[in-house]
Design a protein around this motif. Structure first.
Motif, PDB file in Angstrom:
ATOM      1  N   GLU A  58     -43.107  63.835  13.415  1.00 31.48           N
ATOM      2  CA  GLU A  58     -43.031  64.704  12.250  1.00 31.48           C
ATOM      3  C   GLU A  58     -42.880  66.268  12.513  1.00 31.48           C
ATOM      4  O   GLU A  58     -42.071  66.873  11.962  1.00 31.48           O
ATOM      5  CB  GLU A  58     -44.171  64.123  11.333  1.00 31.48           C
ATOM      6  CG  GLU A  58     -44.212  64.839  10.185  1.00 31.48           C
ATOM      7  CD  GLU A  58     -45.568  64.753   9.325  1.00 31.48           C
ATOM      8  OE1 GLU A  58     -45.602  65.173   8.137  1.00 31.48           O
ATOM      9  OE2 GLU A  58     -46.459  63.856   9.826  1.00 31.48           O
ATOM     10  N   LYS A  63     -38.344  62.858  10.739  1.00 29.92           N
ATOM     11  CA  LYS A  63     -39.158  62.304   9.809  1.00 29.92           C
ATOM     12  C   LYS A  63     -38.796  60.850   9.899  1.00 29.92           C
ATOM     13  O   LYS A  63     -39.789  59.927   9.786  1.00 29.92           O
ATOM     14  CB  LYS A  63     -38.604  62.647   8.528  1.00 29.92           C
ATOM     15  CG  LYS A  63     -39.033  61.867   7.426  1.00 29.92           C
ATOM     16  CD  LYS A  63     -38.611  62.598   5.780  1.00 29.92           C
ATOM     17  CE  LYS A  63     -39.264  62.067   4.902  1.00 29.92           C
ATOM     18  NZ  LYS A  63     -38.798  62.519   3.572  1.00 29.92           N
ATOM     19  N   ALA A  66     -40.680  59.453  12.686  1.00 27.36           N
ATOM     20  CA  ALA A  66     -42.203  59.318  12.300  1.00 27.36           C
ATOM     21  C   ALA A  66     -42.383  58.091  11.456  1.00 27.36           C
ATOM     22  O   ALA A  66     -43.482  57.412  11.378  1.00 27.36           O
ATOM     23  CB  ALA A  66     -42.630  60.436  11.521  1.00 27.36           C
ATOM     24  N   THR A  67     -41.330  57.964  10.483  1.00 30.36           N
ATOM     25  CA  THR A  67     -41.839  56.610   9.457  1.00 30.36           C
ATOM     26  C   THR A  67     -41.799  55.248  10.306  1.00 30.36           C
ATOM     27  O   THR A  67     -42.454  54.340  10.101  1.00 30.36           O
ATOM     28  CB  THR A  67     -40.539  56.538   8.617  1.00 30.36           C
ATOM     29  OG1 THR A  67     -40.463  57.617   7.841  1.00 30.36           O
ATOM     30  CG2 THR A  67     -40.679  55.360   7.654  1.00 30.36           C
ATOM     31  N   LYS A  87     -50.084  58.358   4.915  1.00 30.62           N
ATOM     32  CA  LYS A  87     -48.790  59.022   5.694  1.00 30.62           C
ATOM     33  C   LYS A  87     -47.489  58.806   5.372  1.00 30.62           C
ATOM     34  O   LYS A  87     -46.745  59.304   5.024  1.00 30.62           O
ATOM     35  CB  LYS A  87     -48.835  59.140   7.203  1.00 30.62           C
ATOM     36  CG  LYS A  87     -50.165  59.807   7.641  1.00 30.62           C
ATOM     37  CD  LYS A  87     -50.023  61.218   7.659  1.00 30.62           C
ATOM     38  CE  LYS A  87     -48.783  62.032   8.491  1.00 30.62           C
ATOM     39  NZ  LYS A  87     -48.746  63.318   8.081  1.00 30.62           N
ATOM     40  N   LEU A  91     -44.729  60.786   3.452  1.00 36.97           N
ATOM     41  CA  LEU A  91     -43.278  61.182   3.811  1.00 36.97           C
ATOM     42  C   LEU A  91     -42.167  60.405   2.754  1.00 36.97           C
ATOM     43  O   LEU A  91     -41.064  60.668   3.019  1.00 36.97           O
ATOM     44  CB  LEU A  91     -43.112  60.349   5.204  1.00 36.97           C
ATOM     45  CG  LEU A  91     -44.099  61.031   6.233  1.00 36.97           C
ATOM     46  CD1 LEU A  91     -43.726  60.114   7.438  1.00 36.97           C
ATOM     47  CD2 LEU A  91     -43.423  62.537   6.484  1.00 36.97           C
TER      48      LEU A  91
END
Length: 314
Positions: A58, A63, A66-67, A87, A91
């Motif tokens: 992140e 992104k 991160a997901t 989180k 996001l």
């Protein structure tokens, strides 16, 4: 995230994770991400490692990565002790949960207990305990006396210390054993016990060991409701706990003009005034007073709060 929750059990993976952390502390998040990936090649079932990888992803602008990492955390740890589901909601990868996982909240405050007072009061200009106690005294009288005060989500006992002189008996409840230990050290409570305010009243712990309903003249919830989402259960519990005519004093982070609670990047919920007033009306509380205040600072920015005083209908 503290060390008891972070070791992989593999020396090589832990060493690489330490290198990744050093890169991150220098602001080199892309490099931290790459080294953390190497650590996870050693121990691919390491939930805490995937959570840290998500953080580095992140912060380095990845992104989607991160997901993916956060989804891996949830798959490996369904109790979600790290708050990965929260989180993911921040996001935009899933809807915000109505209530955060109790395991996450408990771990958060167990980890935070030793430095809570210093960090919050001295560094973040935390004012809720004093401001909320002053609001109670303003409307109940400077010489007000409450036979029993029930401080739910008492933390380390900061509000308890403020209200002790006005309480015949003072009881405190918190989900975190670490926080309760710190509250015990302050020696201001007559009784301390563990309780999960996200659960229905009967199983929350507030009424365990023969503790009766409608027993408190004042119920307080200082800086706890922002960790409880939609507040359905905690308002019902507060209504059962408060005597007819008794007071409920509590704080929330200000959700502005929204219609429902908002999950913020801090992983705390902000609650709009209109939403809180609905919850009060639904559970038999009459509005008494509202004070708007900067309740702390976060990343150098003021956090605006709403401090409410309500009265249980007779």
């Amino acid at each position: 995230m503290t060390s008891p929750h972070f070791s992989s059990g593999d020396l090589i993976a832990d060493r690489r994770a330490d290198y990744a952390r050093m890169f991150a502390e220098s602001g080199e998040f892309a490099e931290a991400y790459e080294v953390m990936e190497q650590a996870l090649e050693q121990v691919p079932t390491w939930a805490a490692g995937w959570f840290r990888l998500a953080e580095y992803a992140e912060k380095s602008g990845r992104k989607e990565a991160a997901t993916v990492a956060l989804e891996k955390v949830v798959a490996l740890d369904p109790t979600d002790i790290f708050g990965a589901g929260l989180k993911l909601a921040v996001l935009g990868a899933k809807d915000a949960p109505a209530t955060p996982p109790s395991s996450y909240v408990e771990r958060l405050f167990d980890d935070y207990a030793d430095r809570f007072d210093t960090a919050l009061v001295e560094r973040l200009d935390y004012t809720v305990p004093q401001t909320l106690a002053r609001l109670v005294r303003k409307h109940a009288g400077e010489n007000a006396h409450f036979d029993l005060v029930s401080d739910i989500g008492c933390g380390t006992g900061l509000f308890g210390a403020e209200i002790r002189a006005h309480a015949g008996r003072l009881e405190g409840f918190d989900l975190s054993a670490g926080m309760l230990a710190k509250a015990q050290d302050k020696a201001v409570y007559d009784r301390l016990a563990q309780a999960d305010l996200s659960l229905p009243a009967k199983t929350s712990g507030l009424f365990a060991d023969g503790a009766g309903q409608a027993r408190a003249d004042l119920v307080s919830a200082a800086d706890v409701l922002m960790y409880l989402g939609d507040l359905a259960e905690v308002f019902l519990s507060a209504a059962l706990l408060t005597k007819p005519g008794g007071l409920f004093a509590f704080s929330v982070e200000d959700g502005g003009e929204a219609d429902a609670p908002l999950l913020r990047p801090s992983l705390r919920y902000a609650h709009p005034e209109t939403f809180i007033r609905r919850r009060m009306a639904e559970t038999g509380f009459d509005f008494v007073a509202l004070e708007k205040s900067v309740i702390r600072r976060d990343a150098g920015q003021p956090v605006h709060g709403l401090l409410f005083l309500a009265r249980r209908q007779g």
